[in-house]
Design a protein around this motif. Structure first.
Motif, PDB file in Angstrom:
ATOM      1  N   THR A  10     -12.935  -5.197 -11.646  1.00 39.24           N
ATOM      2  CA  THR A  10     -13.310  -5.062  -9.700  1.00 39.24           C
ATOM      3  C   THR A  10     -11.624  -5.577  -9.371  1.00 39.24           C
ATOM      4  O   THR A  10     -11.306  -4.622  -9.110  1.00 39.24           O
TER       5      THR A  10
ATOM      6  N   LEU B  48      -9.701  -2.839  -7.805  1.00 37.60           N
ATOM      7  CA  LEU B  48      -8.714  -2.980  -6.213  1.00 37.60           C
ATOM      8  C   LEU B  48      -7.142  -2.887  -6.464  1.00 37.60           C
ATOM      9  O   LEU B  48      -6.554  -1.785  -5.616  1.00 37.60           O
TER      10      LEU B  48
ATOM     11  N   ALA C 282     -16.439  -1.068  -5.834  1.00 39.96           N
ATOM     12  CA  ALA C 282     -14.990  -2.030  -5.371  1.00 39.96           C
ATOM     13  C   ALA C 282     -14.696  -1.254  -4.717  1.00 39.96           C
ATOM     14  O   ALA C 282     -13.598  -1.517  -3.422  1.00 39.96           O
TER      15      ALA C 282
ATOM     16  N   LEU D 174     -16.244 -14.492  -8.588  1.00 44.21           N
ATOM     17  CA  LEU D 174     -14.323 -13.845  -7.702  1.00 44.21           C
ATOM     18  C   LEU D 174     -15.268 -12.048  -7.661  1.00 44.21           C
ATOM     19  O   LEU D 174     -13.883 -11.287  -7.330  1.00 44.21           O
ATOM     20  N   VAL D 175     -15.883 -11.793  -8.199  1.00 40.64           N
ATOM     21  CA  VAL D 175     -16.423 -10.378  -7.823  1.00 40.64           C
ATOM     22  C   VAL D 175     -16.600 -10.205  -6.731  1.00 40.64           C
ATOM     23  O   VAL D 175     -16.415  -9.281  -6.172  1.00 40.64           O
TER      24      VAL D 175
ATOM     25  N   THR E 189     -13.456  -9.896  -4.904  1.00 39.38           N
ATOM     26  CA  THR E 189     -12.400  -8.847  -5.899  1.00 39.38           C
ATOM     27  C   THR E 189     -13.188  -7.716  -4.317  1.00 39.38           C
ATOM     28  O   THR E 189     -12.766  -7.062  -3.716  1.00 39.38           O
ATOM     29  N   ILE E 190     -14.691  -7.462  -4.676  1.00 38.96           N
ATOM     30  CA  ILE E 190     -15.530  -6.175  -3.645  1.00 38.96           C
ATOM     31  C   ILE E 190     -15.056  -6.332  -2.282  1.00 38.96           C
ATOM     32  O   ILE E 190     -14.418  -5.498  -1.569  1.00 38.96           O
TER      33      ILE E 190
ATOM     34  N   ALA F 184     -12.280  -7.566  -0.682  1.00 37.28           N
ATOM     35  CA  ALA F 184     -10.687  -7.652  -0.944  1.00 37.28           C
ATOM     36  C   ALA F 184     -10.694  -6.014  -0.860  1.00 37.28           C
ATOM     37  O   ALA F 184     -10.080  -5.602   0.104  1.00 37.28           O
ATOM     38  N   GLY F 185     -11.053  -5.491  -1.532  1.00 38.71           N
ATOM     39  CA  GLY F 185     -11.442  -4.047  -1.642  1.00 38.71           C
ATOM     40  C   GLY F 185     -11.798  -3.185  -0.283  1.00 38.71           C
ATOM     41  O   GLY F 185     -11.438  -2.294   0.005  1.00 38.71           O
TER      42      GLY F 185
END
Lengths: 285, 104
Positions: A84, A88, A214, B88-89, B92-93, B95-96
């Motif tokens: 992920t 990003l 993601a 954390l995963v 991150t998703i 944040a995407g």
């Protein structure tokens, strides 16, 4: 977008996904080239549609592997922090990279996949000799039931850091091109982590949907996931994956692997031509 | 290696069930939406594509649900290092999505 086009998209995705599924490959690698070269669809919308179909395929095929206890769920979540993070970076890059570069990178990945299809894959678990203990706090070593032997086979997860690094790049390419990037995960699983092939296929398939999510979120809000394209492609991929799993071919079927490698090669040429703006491709470049 | 065999099996069948139901629901929604758009091409409101969009949205949410489910299981098992990885995963998703909004 009329209903005829949607039907074509659906049928194409069923075909691509069924053929891919027969060889244990994700369909994403076929979908983007077909949509752009033959469907004249903008590459960013093609990638958006493909990323949804990648999620759909991964989610729809995960259950049997989980039930057979082949998926290493703990290893998956650890590696997903790397995939992920890569996704990003891919999302950031995707916004900045010109379309012609996307075609170029896709062409290179197609060639690598063709090469991998032809290369023989050894089961690393059979040749593993190292007995180094697992890394720190991560208790990732596990076992899986082997039907042929009728007992559980224990395995060790090795060289986690190198595996994570390779997974980062797999996530980056996945987000950039809308594919599952099996081509980069196989070396990570085989060469670095040295997992048994069955565990590695199950775990990498399980991870694909989270990696893709993601970047799918970003593609969704950027407006590259267009319902009349992504809908039929996702549905077609799920149907195709179910059909493909029924007719799963053995990996040693050389003639079919050769045919697949040739197809990937032809699509690579198409993507290179599109990258340099000649011939076949007439969409927005 | 044979430690705690019953727990992982329970996690795995739970995850399998969630992914199965989610896939079916999303596929049926997309299929229904596509069929609807065949019939209401001349209608003033566009129900079909909207239903397709909901199906697509569900597909994108499904992996996120899967990670949330894994997070709760890891917390219950007290395997906090894996729970931290799950958090954390998830971040991150998110944040995407944020990057998608900020940099179009």
């Amino acid at each position: 977008m009329n209903s005829g086009t949607q039907l074509w998209l659906f049928a194409m995705s069923v075909g691509a996904s069924a053929l891919g599924g027969m060889l244990g490959m994700a369909s994403g690698i076929f979908i983007v080239p077909i949509l752009t070269i033959f469907g004249h669809i903008d590459i960013r919308s093609a990638i958006g549609a493909s990323i949804v179909s990648v999620i759909a395929c991964s989610c729809s095929s995960a259950a049997p592997f989980l039930k057979a206890r082949l998926t290493n769920v703990r290893l998956a979540i650890v590696l997903e922090t790397a995939t992920t993070a890569g996704a990003l970076s891919g999302v950031l890059l995707a916004g900045a990279i010109p379309r012609s570069y996307l075609f170029l990178i896709f062409g290179v990945i197609l060639l690598l996949s063709a090469h991998q299809m032809l290369a023989k894959r050894h089961d690393p678990a059979l040749t593993s000799t190292s007995l180094r203990p697992a890394v720190g706090i991560w208790r990732l070593d596990s076992s899986y039931p082997d039907r042929a032997l009728g007992r559980d086979i224990a395995y060790r997860v090795e060289r986690l850091q190198i595996g994570m690094l390779l997974m980062y790049f797999a996530g980056l390419i996945s987000a950039l091109l809308g594919i599952g990037s099996g081509v980069l995960k196989v070396p990570a699983m085989d060469t670095a982590l040295r997992l048994p092939i069955k565990v590695s296929s199950a775990t990498s398939n399980f991870m694909i949907c989270v990696t893709a999510a993601a970047s799918a979120g970003a593609y969704l809000v950027r407006g590259y996931i267009v319902a009349p394209i992504a809908g039929p492609v996702a549905l077609g991929s799920v149907v195709g994956a179910i059909l493909g799993a029924r007719f799963l071919l053995s990996f040693s079927n050389n003639r079919i692997r050769l045919l697949f490698a040739a197809t990937l090669g032809v699509l690579a040429v198409g993507m290179f031509l599109a990258a340099f703006g000649t011939g076949l491709y007439r969409g927005t470049a | 290696m044979s430690r705690n065999k019953s727990k992982p099996v329970r996690i795995e069948s739970l995850l399998a069930a969630v992914l199965n139901v989610g896939t079916w629901l999303a596929s049926v929604l997309i299929g229904a939406g596509l069929v609807l758009s065949l019939f209401n091409e001349r209608m003033p409101f566009r129900t079909g594509p909207q239903v397709v969009n909901i199906g697509i949205g569900l597909f994108v949410l499904l992996p996120i649900l899967r990670v949330i489910l894994m997070l709760t299981i890891f917390v219950r098992e007290r395997t906090y290092q894996f729970a931290a990885a799950a958090v954390l995963v998830l971040l991150t998703i998110l944040a995407g999505v944020a990057i998608g909004i900020l940099y179009k």
